[in-house]
Write a protein that holds these residues in place. Structure first.
Motif, short mmCIF file in Angstrom:
data_model
loop_
_atom_site.label_atom_id
_atom_site.label_comp_id
_atom_site.label_asym_id
_atom_site.label_seq_id
_atom_site.Cartn_x
_atom_site.Cartn_y
_atom_site.Cartn_z
N ASP A 327 -1.84 1.49 2.68
CA ASP A 327 -1.93 1.12 4.09
C ASP A 327 -3.01 1.98 4.71
O ASP A 327 -2.92 3.21 4.73
CB ASP A 327 -0.56 1.40 4.74
N CYS A 354 -5.80 -3.33 2.92
CA CYS A 354 -4.42 -3.03 2.52
C CYS A 354 -4.21 -3.36 1.05
O CYS A 354 -4.85 -4.26 0.51
CB CYS A 354 -3.44 -3.87 3.32
N GLU A 358 1.47 -4.24 0.25
CA GLU A 358 1.52 -4.00 1.69
C GLU A 358 1.21 -5.29 2.44
O GLU A 358 1.86 -5.62 3.43
CB GLU A 358 0.53 -2.89 2.04
#
Lengths: 433, 215
Positions: A327, A354, A358
């Motif tokens: 992230d 990402c 995620e």
């Protein structure tokens, strides 16, 4: 078509020649797949901004070349912001190294063996704060003198510390020191790296400083398994400490203990719910056998499969997990926790940055915080053995035995794909119910 | 899949290994079950286990030994594993007095969580480190007598008394059980029944399997 069989990586983490039954590393450096030194350098702009999106894809495909693992991990674990410049990062690094020096000095003042290049394996304090003078500790603290001289002289290992300690925090910390020592001498001892006393004491120092830094968690068995690779990958002790500390931020909840529970039980409950959704029959069977608490999966979650994989393969598994979970806001969340919820609008623009796992969690827009991918890794390991467990396990001992047999037989990449597949299935099924 | 002959047994005894961290529990276990000693042994995270089938008083006994983590804070989960244990090997390190002093804490732990009739044996391990010995045999012997435990000193490294320690506790468990099943009024404890059920259950499964295979 000619295929690159890959270069084995065992030479990077050399095993002592006399240790013959150590599992071989399956991870191989593959040209065009593994994140190479060249590709890594090319991922930065002249100022030092990192194209993390492209880097993540590559890590997921073929892992990281061992020679750059440490510096890449620092990004994966959120020690640094990929959008920062070389200069900014250097500034942070300097600041953190200074902060570590201060922490270590504090510990050294409390217990002079910290930072001395030596460490202890027997308790030095009682729970009431009374000092213990164990001859073993005296010998460990004064290795140059023989045991007889040491006890005769009644040498104090830590000069000023022979008075009763009253500060609860200090007592609590000192109580962990010998446990750390006992585990340091049992961590990755098959590696040539740990033949050196200075590397053992480095591991002990970092864990002791961490226990002081994070007094709520302190030290819990298993943490040495997680810290050991950091020291091998990052030469500077302070850098290794902060990289470990960032790893702990993700998983420290597992190590928080109360009188009646160990933190990881939360994840074991999650594992139970996941298995119930994706393989209800297996869950039912495990429950019938008295394994509904999933304690048999305790170690896998606690040390992130380090005991199920060879040293090199567990590093490969970790970096794939972290790349999938990546992230881009990790750094800012860590540095400034209050700003964590502000960035929901910019999150869209960042989705390319990402990790795959995620992204799927973001799409699912669940109100609950997402589960760590490790839970799905265990779930996938269980599911792969579902039929064996259903037909052959007649007791909890059989379950443990079947799971013990996976040691050295797992493929890190396949395990990750399996986890991703189960995760998607879980999100779909969980939505329906 | 039929059970191999070596998996057939008359009794299944569950025994737990407990004691402070680093006293050598895992190596006692590997010495007993695989005749191995590992100089590079790792700390036990949570609970691990191994089995060995052997002859005890003329009967085939499958010993199921549960090895637990020594660190105090793991107690919260390891106590779950005392359930159904017929025996406990309480280990200390003869070179580390604090591990012997902690034996009383472990006894309390057993009394709180284990079956009241559990057979307990005190083991002083690492006798090979002669020059470092810090707990006298007599002290431990005296303590064991006072607490009603059997006692033995071992060296997992040199394979001294390990076999004897396990043999002794398994025989003791066997004697208690056979006495119990002789007196007709008293039903056998649950865990023993479990052991026997397991054997029966095992052959049932086998029978079914064969059916499936032939039909």
């Amino acid at each position: 078509m000619w295929r690159d069989p890959g270069t084995p990586t065992d030479s990077f983490y050399e095993v002592r020649p006399e240790c013959t039954d150590v599992p071989k590393t399956k991870f191989k450096i593959k040209a065009g797949k593994t994140l190479s030194v060249r590709k890594w350098k090319a991922a930065f702009t002249p100022e030092g901004h990192l194209d993390i999106g492209r880097t993540l894809g590559r890590i997921h495909r073929g892992g990281i070349h061992p020679s750059i693992r440490g510096e890449v991990w620092e990004f994966l674990l959120g020690c640094y912001d990929p959008e920062s410049t070389y200069e900014e990062r250097e500034e942070i690094r300097k600041r953190r190294r200074a902060q570590y020096a201060v922490l270590k000095e504090e510990c050294h003042q409390l217990f002079p063996i910290v930072g001395s290049g030596r460490f202890i394996t027997a308790p030095v304090i009682t729970e009431d704060g009374d000092p213990i003078q164990d001859p073993i500790v005296l010998l460990e603290a004064n290795p140059d003198k023989g045991l007889a001289t040491v006890s005769q002289e009644n040498a104090t290992p830590c000069s000023s510390t022979m008075v009763k300690e009253v500060d609860k925090k200090i007592i609590q910390w000192k109580l962990t020191l010998h446990q750390i020592g006992l585990d340091v001498v049992r961590t990755d001892r098959t590696l040539v790296f740990y033949e050196k006393q200075e590397n053992l004491s480095k591991l002990w120092d970092i864990l002791a400083v961490y226990a002081w830094f994070d007094i709520d968690v302190g030290y819990c068995q298993g943490m040495s398994d997680l810290c050991s690779p950091m020291i091998i990958l990052l030469e500077d002790e302070a850098d290794a400490f902060w990289c470990f500390e960032h790893l702990m931020r993700r998983i420290r909840g597992n190590f928080r203990c109360t009188e009646s529970s160990v933190g990881v039980e939360t994840q074991l409950n999650n594992l139970a719910s996941v298995t119930q959704v994706i393989d209800p029959k297996l869950h039912q069977h495990l429950e019938t056998l008295g394994g509904g608490d999933y304690l048999f999966a305790f170690r896998m979650l606690m040390v992130l499969f380090r005991r199920e994989f060879s040293f090199g393969d567990s590093l490969y598994l970790w970096e794939m997990m972290w790349a999938l979970e990546y992230d881009p806001d990790l750094f800012s969340e860590y540095e400034d926790p209050d700003s964590a919820n502000e960035g929901s609008s910019k999150a869209k623009a960042k989705i390319r940055h990402c990790g795959k796992y995620e992204r799927e969690n973001m799409k699912a827009k669940d109100a609950e915080p997402p589960l760590p991918i490790a839970v799905f890794l265990v779930a996938s390991v269980l599911k792969d053995r579902s039929s064996k467990l259903l037909t052959e396990a007649r007791g909890l001992d059989d379950v443990v035995k079947i799971l013990n047999d996976i040691t050295g037989n797992l493929d890190a990449r396949k395990a990750c794909s399996g986890a991703m597949k189960l995760h998607r299935k879980y999100l779909k099924k969980a939505k329906k119910t | 899949m039929a059970r191999r002959p070596d998996e057939e047994y008359d009794y299944l005894f569950k025994v737990v290994l407990i004691g402070d961290s680093g006293v050598g529990k895992s190596n006692l276990l590997s010495r007993f079950t695989r005749n191995e000693f590992c100089l590079e042994s790792k700390s036990t995270i949570g609970v691990e286990f191994a089995t060995r089938t052997l002859q005890v008083e003329g009967r085939t006994v499958k010993a199921q030994i549960w090895d637990t983590a020594g660190q105090e804070r793991y107690r919260a989960i390891t106590s779950a594993y005392y359930r159904g244990a017929l025996g406990a090997l309480l280990v200390y390190d003869v070179t580390k007095p604090t591990t012997f002093e902690n034996v009383s804490r472990w006894l309390k732990e057993l009394r709180d969580h284990a079956d009241a009739n559990i057979v307990i044996m005190l083991i002083g391990n690492k006798t090979d480190l002669k020059h470092l010995r810090a707990v006298a045999t007599e002290d431990a012997q005296g303590f064991a007598e006072k607490e009603g435990l059997s006692f033995i000193e071992t060296s997992a490294l040199e394979a001294i008394n390990v076999e004897k320690a396990f043999q002794t506790i398994l025989s003791e468990i066997y004697r208690i059980i056979s006495k119990k099943s002789l007196s007709s009024d008293e039903p056998a404890p649950a865990s023993i029944k479990e052991g026997k059920t397991l054997v029966v259950g095992g052959s049932e499964v086998n029978a079914k399997k064969t059916c499936c295979a032939t039909s």
